[in-house]
Enzyme design. Sequence first.
Site, PDB file in Angstrom:
ATOM      1  N   ASP A  50       0.680  -1.276   0.288  1.00 55.18           N
ATOM      2  CA  ASP A  50       0.206  -0.529   0.413  1.00 55.18           C
ATOM      3  C   ASP A  50       1.044   1.302  -0.076  1.00 55.18           C
ATOM      4  O   ASP A  50       1.272   1.548   0.561  1.00 55.18           O
ATOM      5  CB  ASP A  50      -0.698   0.130   1.484  1.00 55.18           C
ATOM      6  CG  ASP A  50      -1.733   1.033   1.349  1.00 55.18           C
ATOM      7  OD1 ASP A  50      -1.821   1.700   0.382  1.00 55.18           O
ATOM      8  OD2 ASP A  50      -2.474   0.422   2.287  1.00 55.18           O
ATOM      9  N   TYR A 139      -9.913  13.972  -7.465  1.00 53.21           N
ATOM     10  CA  TYR A 139      -8.796  13.717  -8.631  1.00 53.21           C
ATOM     11  C   TYR A 139      -8.280  14.506  -8.695  1.00 53.21           C
ATOM     12  O   TYR A 139      -7.090  14.497  -9.265  1.00 53.21           O
ATOM     13  CB  TYR A 139      -9.560  12.843  -9.388  1.00 53.21           C
ATOM     14  CG  TYR A 139      -9.022  12.017 -10.217  1.00 53.21           C
ATOM     15  CD1 TYR A 139      -7.613  11.077 -10.272  1.00 53.21           C
ATOM     16  CD2 TYR A 139      -9.252  12.649 -11.681  1.00 53.21           C
ATOM     17  CE1 TYR A 139      -6.771  10.768 -11.254  1.00 53.21           C
ATOM     18  CE2 TYR A 139      -8.256  11.601 -13.177  1.00 53.21           C
ATOM     19  CZ  TYR A 139      -6.791  11.034 -12.348  1.00 53.21           C
ATOM     20  OH  TYR A 139      -5.997  10.538 -13.243  1.00 53.21           O
ATOM     21  N   LYS A 143      -4.562  15.770  -9.088  1.00 51.32           N
ATOM     22  CA  LYS A 143      -3.531  16.239  -9.992  1.00 51.32           C
ATOM     23  C   LYS A 143      -2.754  17.232  -9.730  1.00 51.32           C
ATOM     24  O   LYS A 143      -2.397  17.939 -10.142  1.00 51.32           O
ATOM     25  CB  LYS A 143      -4.082  16.149 -11.030  1.00 51.32           C
ATOM     26  CG  LYS A 143      -4.235  14.779 -11.261  1.00 51.32           C
ATOM     27  CD  LYS A 143      -2.972  13.558 -11.579  1.00 51.32           C
ATOM     28  CE  LYS A 143      -3.863  11.829 -11.495  1.00 51.32           C
ATOM     29  NZ  LYS A 143      -2.213  11.303 -10.657  1.00 51.32           N
TER      30      LYS A 143
HETATM   31  P1  NAD Z   1      -5.137   2.071 -13.338  1.00 52.59           P
HETATM   32  O1  NAD Z   1      -6.569   1.931 -12.043  1.00 52.59           O
HETATM   33  O2  NAD Z   1      -5.641   0.987 -13.935  1.00 52.59           O
HETATM   34  O3  NAD Z   1      -4.233   1.498 -11.643  1.00 52.59           O
HETATM   35  C1  NAD Z   1      -4.148   2.308 -10.684  1.00 52.59           C
HETATM   36  C2  NAD Z   1      -3.088   0.917  -9.559  1.00 52.59           C
HETATM   37  O4  NAD Z   1      -3.345   1.527  -8.282  1.00 52.59           O
HETATM   38  C3  NAD Z   1      -4.207  -0.406  -9.562  1.00 52.59           C
HETATM   39  O5  NAD Z   1      -3.881  -1.206  -9.752  1.00 52.59           O
HETATM   40  C4  NAD Z   1      -4.124   0.025  -8.366  1.00 52.59           C
HETATM   41  O6  NAD Z   1      -4.629  -1.757  -7.374  1.00 52.59           O
HETATM   42  C5  NAD Z   1      -3.330   0.440  -7.761  1.00 52.59           C
HETATM   43  N1  NAD Z   1      -3.688   1.637  -6.128  1.00 52.59           N
HETATM   44  C6  NAD Z   1      -4.107   1.936  -5.960  1.00 52.59           C
HETATM   45  N2  NAD Z   1      -4.529   2.512  -4.789  1.00 52.59           N
HETATM   46  C7  NAD Z   1      -3.501   1.950  -3.928  1.00 52.59           C
HETATM   47  C8  NAD Z   1      -2.681   1.770  -2.839  1.00 52.59           C
HETATM   48  N3  NAD Z   1      -3.170   2.574  -2.033  1.00 52.59           N
HETATM   49  N4  NAD Z   1      -0.846   1.472  -3.301  1.00 52.59           N
HETATM   50  C9  NAD Z   1      -0.610   0.576  -4.204  1.00 52.59           C
HETATM   51  N5  NAD Z   1      -1.022   0.166  -4.962  1.00 52.59           N
HETATM   52  C10 NAD Z   1      -2.393   0.728  -5.231  1.00 52.59           C
HETATM   53  O7  NAD Z   1      -4.980   3.000 -13.510  1.00 52.59           O
HETATM   54  P2  NAD Z   1      -4.278   4.033 -14.245  1.00 52.59           P
HETATM   55  O8  NAD Z   1      -5.111   3.928 -15.541  1.00 52.59           O
HETATM   56  O9  NAD Z   1      -3.263   2.159 -14.639  1.00 52.59           O
HETATM   57  O10 NAD Z   1      -3.639   5.068 -13.977  1.00 52.59           O
HETATM   58  C11 NAD Z   1      -2.277   5.229 -13.772  1.00 52.59           C
HETATM   59  C12 NAD Z   1      -1.585   6.654 -13.453  1.00 52.59           C
HETATM   60  O11 NAD Z   1      -2.083   7.621 -14.539  1.00 52.59           O
HETATM   61  C13 NAD Z   1      -2.542   6.972 -12.408  1.00 52.59           C
HETATM   62  O12 NAD Z   1      -1.827   7.891 -11.608  1.00 52.59           O
HETATM   63  C14 NAD Z   1      -3.795   8.572 -12.980  1.00 52.59           C
HETATM   64  O13 NAD Z   1      -4.241   9.579 -12.798  1.00 52.59           O
HETATM   65  C15 NAD Z   1      -2.746   8.242 -14.267  1.00 52.59           C
HETATM   66  N6  NAD Z   1      -3.325   8.854 -15.843  1.00 52.59           N
HETATM   67  C16 NAD Z   1      -4.384   7.537 -16.174  1.00 52.59           C
HETATM   68  C17 NAD Z   1      -5.144   7.949 -17.608  1.00 52.59           C
HETATM   69  C18 NAD Z   1      -5.958   6.790 -18.125  1.00 52.59           C
HETATM   70  O14 NAD Z   1      -6.454   7.012 -19.386  1.00 52.59           O
HETATM   71  N7  NAD Z   1      -6.011   5.548 -17.319  1.00 52.59           N
HETATM   72  C19 NAD Z   1      -5.126   9.356 -17.772  1.00 52.59           C
HETATM   73  C20 NAD Z   1      -4.703   9.897 -17.375  1.00 52.59           C
HETATM   74  C21 NAD Z   1      -3.717  10.484 -15.900  1.00 52.59           C
HETATM   75  N1  SER Z   2      -8.813   8.394 -17.765  1.00 56.69           N
HETATM   76  C1  SER Z   2      -8.506   8.885 -16.370  1.00 56.69           C
HETATM   77  C2  SER Z   2      -9.723   9.141 -15.706  1.00 56.69           C
HETATM   78  O1  SER Z   2     -10.658   9.325 -16.018  1.00 56.69           O
HETATM   79  C3  SER Z   2      -8.315  10.731 -16.321  1.00 56.69           C
HETATM   80  O2  SER Z   2      -7.443  11.083 -15.383  1.00 56.69           O
HETATM   81  O3  SER Z   2      -9.937   9.322 -14.513  1.00 56.69           O
END
Ligand code: NAD
Ligand code: SER
Length: 312
Positions: A50, A139, A143
């Site tokens: 975590d 969220y 950011k």
């Molecule tokens: P996701 O939800 O698919 O993966 C996030 C991972 O973090 C999960 O596997 C979850 O189990 C883990 N997690 C959550 N809380 C936790 C904790 N307390 N300790 C350890 N692990 C924990 O998200 P993603 O799409 O892979 O996003 C990764 C990053 O990219 C994030 O910071 C997200 O804000 C950013 N982001 C993603 C997108 C998108 O479209 N996917 C867009 C903009 C920004």
């Molecule tokens: N794909 C992400 C969301 O929708 C953007 O950071 O939360």
Amino acid sequence: MTERILVTGSSGQIGSELVPKLIERYGADNVICVDLKEPADKLCAFEKLDVTDREGFEKIVKENAVSQIYHLASILSATGEKMPEKTWEVNMGSLRHVLDFARDYNIRVFWPSSIAAFGPTTPRDNTPQQTVLEPSTMYGVTKTAGELLCNYYHLKYGVDVRSLRYPGLISWKQEPGGGTTDYAVDIFYKGLATGKYECFVSEDTVLPMMYMDDAINGTLKLMDADSGKLTVWTSYNMAAISFSAKELEEEVKKHIPNLEVSYSPDGRQKIANSWPRSIDDSVARADWGWAHEYDLSKMVKTMIENLKKKLL
Ligand code: NAD
Ligand code: SER
């Protein structure tokens, strides 16, 4: 020096695609993954952690002599509105730990921001690099605050922390987790499995999106860039394609002609309405040569081909 890479949130949508690329570059012995969730494929060392547990986190960083952290663990926008306090605790608490470790052990960091850092008062079209940042989701608050904290650690302690404002990311290996842009992935899964999709935003909703391969390539390119060329230490705007939900439906129908799509906007519509429609990423393109490869039709074709193999 051999780089030693730690990836947090490694089992998520981005982590599961970034980790194999990091292994290709640095070798499986030099990549360490941590997440609350077990990975779908265990390709390198994995520890359940975590990221709010500072002591446990620091132990892993020290024991593995980590030189770079890709800090992806986070709670995303739609889930974040269901538990705002927890979202602050996880997203900001863990970023603070990572930045402290970076300062204390000389670690380079990648941390993703998002289009969610913008808000209803931001210009929605061709959103500039420097503009109003007044997000209306927790969220987004994490950011915007996170970007400022990264910039502060850079200015005050010289921490090398690099960041991108990712748009909605579209991919097929791992389903997304609790975001607002997830409809642009769900349509493929539900469309192929059932021939029907009920979209949770209206058909005229336009958001900036990107195919995952472009996001991963851009991330690695930013991390490779000469730090002297970087002019942004909050987070770089990064863009590829913008389209409406209806335009996506029409493109998907070229591959699934009988697809039936209906539109029933829910609470996520309000979040989508608060984000930009398109992004000006000219600073990233000028500073470190960012360029995308996937347009709407190439992205849709690639998604369909790969998901057919995966699901059917
Ligand atoms: P996701 O939800 O698919 O993966 C996030 C991972 O973090 C999960 O596997 C979850 O189990 C883990 N997690 C959550 N809380 C936790 C904790 N307390 N300790 C350890 N692990 C924990 O998200 P993603 O799409 O892979 O996003 C990764 C990053 O990219 C994030 O910071 C997200 O804000 C950013 N982001 C993603 C997108 C998108 O479209 N996917 C867009 C903009 C920004
Ligand atoms: N794909 C992400 C969301 O929708 C953007 O950071 O939360």
